[in-house]
Design a protein around this motif. Structure first.
Motif, PDB file in Angstrom:
ATOM      1  N   GLU A  14       0.929  -1.352   0.294  1.00 27.81           N
ATOM      2  CA  GLU A  14       0.065   0.500   0.077  1.00 27.81           C
ATOM      3  C   GLU A  14       1.153   0.922   0.037  1.00 27.81           C
ATOM      4  N   ILE A  29       1.657  -3.855   4.621  1.00 31.82           N
ATOM      5  CA  ILE A  29       0.874  -3.684   5.675  1.00 31.82           C
ATOM      6  C   ILE A  29       1.240  -5.613   6.621  1.00 31.82           C
ATOM      7  N   ASN A  54       0.822   1.972   6.732  1.00 36.68           N
ATOM      8  CA  ASN A  54      -0.291   2.445   5.946  1.00 36.68           C
ATOM      9  C   ASN A  54      -0.323   2.638   4.810  1.00 36.68           C
ATOM     10  N   ASN A  69      -2.370   1.801  11.438  1.00 42.18           N
ATOM     11  CA  ASN A  69      -3.192   1.802  11.803  1.00 42.18           C
ATOM     12  C   ASN A  69      -3.210   0.476  13.278  1.00 42.18           C
ATOM     13  N   ASN A 122      -5.405   5.938   8.751  1.00 45.40           N
ATOM     14  CA  ASN A 122      -5.406   5.385   6.464  1.00 45.40           C
ATOM     15  C   ASN A 122      -3.634   5.590   6.362  1.00 45.40           C
ATOM     16  N   ASP A 123      -4.891   7.118   5.184  1.00 47.23           N
ATOM     17  CA  ASP A 123      -4.225   7.681   4.931  1.00 47.23           C
ATOM     18  C   ASP A 123      -3.769   9.535   4.512  1.00 47.23           C
ATOM     19  N   ASN A 171     -10.991   6.531   4.175  1.00 51.65           N
ATOM     20  CA  ASN A 171      -9.725   6.169   4.108  1.00 51.65           C
ATOM     21  C   ASN A 171      -8.967   6.800   3.520  1.00 51.65           C
ATOM     22  N   THR A 266      -5.532  -2.180  -4.199  1.00 54.36           N
ATOM     23  CA  THR A 266      -5.369  -0.264  -3.236  1.00 54.36           C
ATOM     24  C   THR A 266      -5.705   0.307  -3.077  1.00 54.36           C
TER      25      THR A 266
END
Length: 305
Positions: A14, A29, A54, A69, A122-123, A171, A266
């Motif tokens: 990712e 991850i 992540n 995460n 997450n991002d 996300n 992803t």
């Protein structure tokens, strides 16, 4: 669309970052690492940070910032692939970290906002002022799950504020070319949302009082993951179940789907000459691929300039 496989054997990749030297830095991850994939497919571990690294992005200080995460429980698919599950048994909390890509040195930057712990960052995406927006998807357990939030923070480790709260599985996130709009995806609802920004970290209230507005949702059982924006402002969102990349017009007026061979596609980033190469993570099968994209990508702050 002609696809080239760069690397396989990655442990749920990712957060790809296309580097100027032709390599791609990404997270694995399940492996708990920040890794570098060379153009010939060689995989080098930069740092083992543990938990669940992540999203990743280059910061103004030259360090890679990571949304961690905290870790998933993992399941093996019949085809040998990987699937993330609930909160891991050894989960110790979510955090924002940074890693020196040259030395592997890493440190924690944030673990909370206003005394509330981060659950499952997450991002993230940096704006041109050097601050960054990030999503906290939360964690899922057997009988319950966390609500999600969207934050704005500075690399100083002190300045952090919550912009959005109460959404479900926030996300991927990305900025419009003029940085007046922050986009974020809700995974389980298959919706793309927008936050209009009056200035860095300052969200404009919508008519209903909430800070976010709906751009568009997808029909059927399609889930949304991480994203990148192209130079024309289209929001390219990794799509789960209907594995591929879905490109949304910035006003939601149209969508275009590009399929790839994995149910959990992803993330996407842009690099190469004129930012015309898309690098895409196929996560259950552990692959990094590349292809020529129909439009050039948007140059990222502190990286593609």
């Amino acid at each position: 669309m002609n696809v080239t496989e760069i690397a396989s054997g990655l442990r749920f990749p990712e957060g790809p970052i296309a580097m100027p030297d032709g390599s791609v830095i990404l997270v694995e991850i399940e492996r708990g690492t920040l890794s570098r994939v060379q153009p010939n497919g060689d995989i080098e571990v930069i740092a083992k940070v543990g938990g669940g690294p992540n999203g990743a992005a280059m910061g103004p200080d030259g360090w890679i910032y990571i949304c961690n995460n905290g870790g998933f429980a993992w399941h093996n698919l019949p085809n040998g692939g990987l699937m993330p599950g609930n909160q891991s048994d050894d989960y110790t909390g979510g955090r924002i970290e940074r890693v020196n890509p040259e030395t592997g040195e890493h440190e924690v930057v944030f673990t909370e906002c206003d005394g509330v712990p981060l659950k499952g960052p997450n991002d993230l995406v940096f704006d041109r002022s050097g601050g960054f927006y990030f999503t906290d998807l939360g964690k899922r357990r057997q009988w319950d799950m966390d609500l999600s939030s969207v934050y704005y923070a500075r690399p100083d480790g002190k300045t952090i504020t919550r912009l959005v709260h109460g959404v479900i599985t926030a996300n991927g996130c990305a900025l419009s070319p003029d940085e007046t709009v922050l986009y974020f995806a809700e995974t389980t609802t298959g919706r793309l949302w927008a936050v209009d920004l009056d200035s860095p970290g300052k969200a404009r209230k919508q008519p209903g009082g909430q800070p976010h507005r709906l751009v568009r949702g997808l029909d059927g059982h399609q889930l949304l993951d991480s994203m990148a924006v192209d130079a024309e402002g289209n929001v390219c969102v990794a799509t789960l179940i209907n594995g591929g990349i879905t490109s949304f017009a910035p006003d939601g007026s149209g969508i275009e789907h590009f399929p790839f061979d994995d149910i959990l596609v992803t993330n996407i980033c842009f690099g190469g000459k004129d930012l015309r190469t898309a690098y895409i993570t196929l996560s259950t099968t552990g692959k990094l691929i590349k292809c020529e994209w129909p439009r050039p990508g948007l140059a990222l702050n502190f990286l593609n300039k």
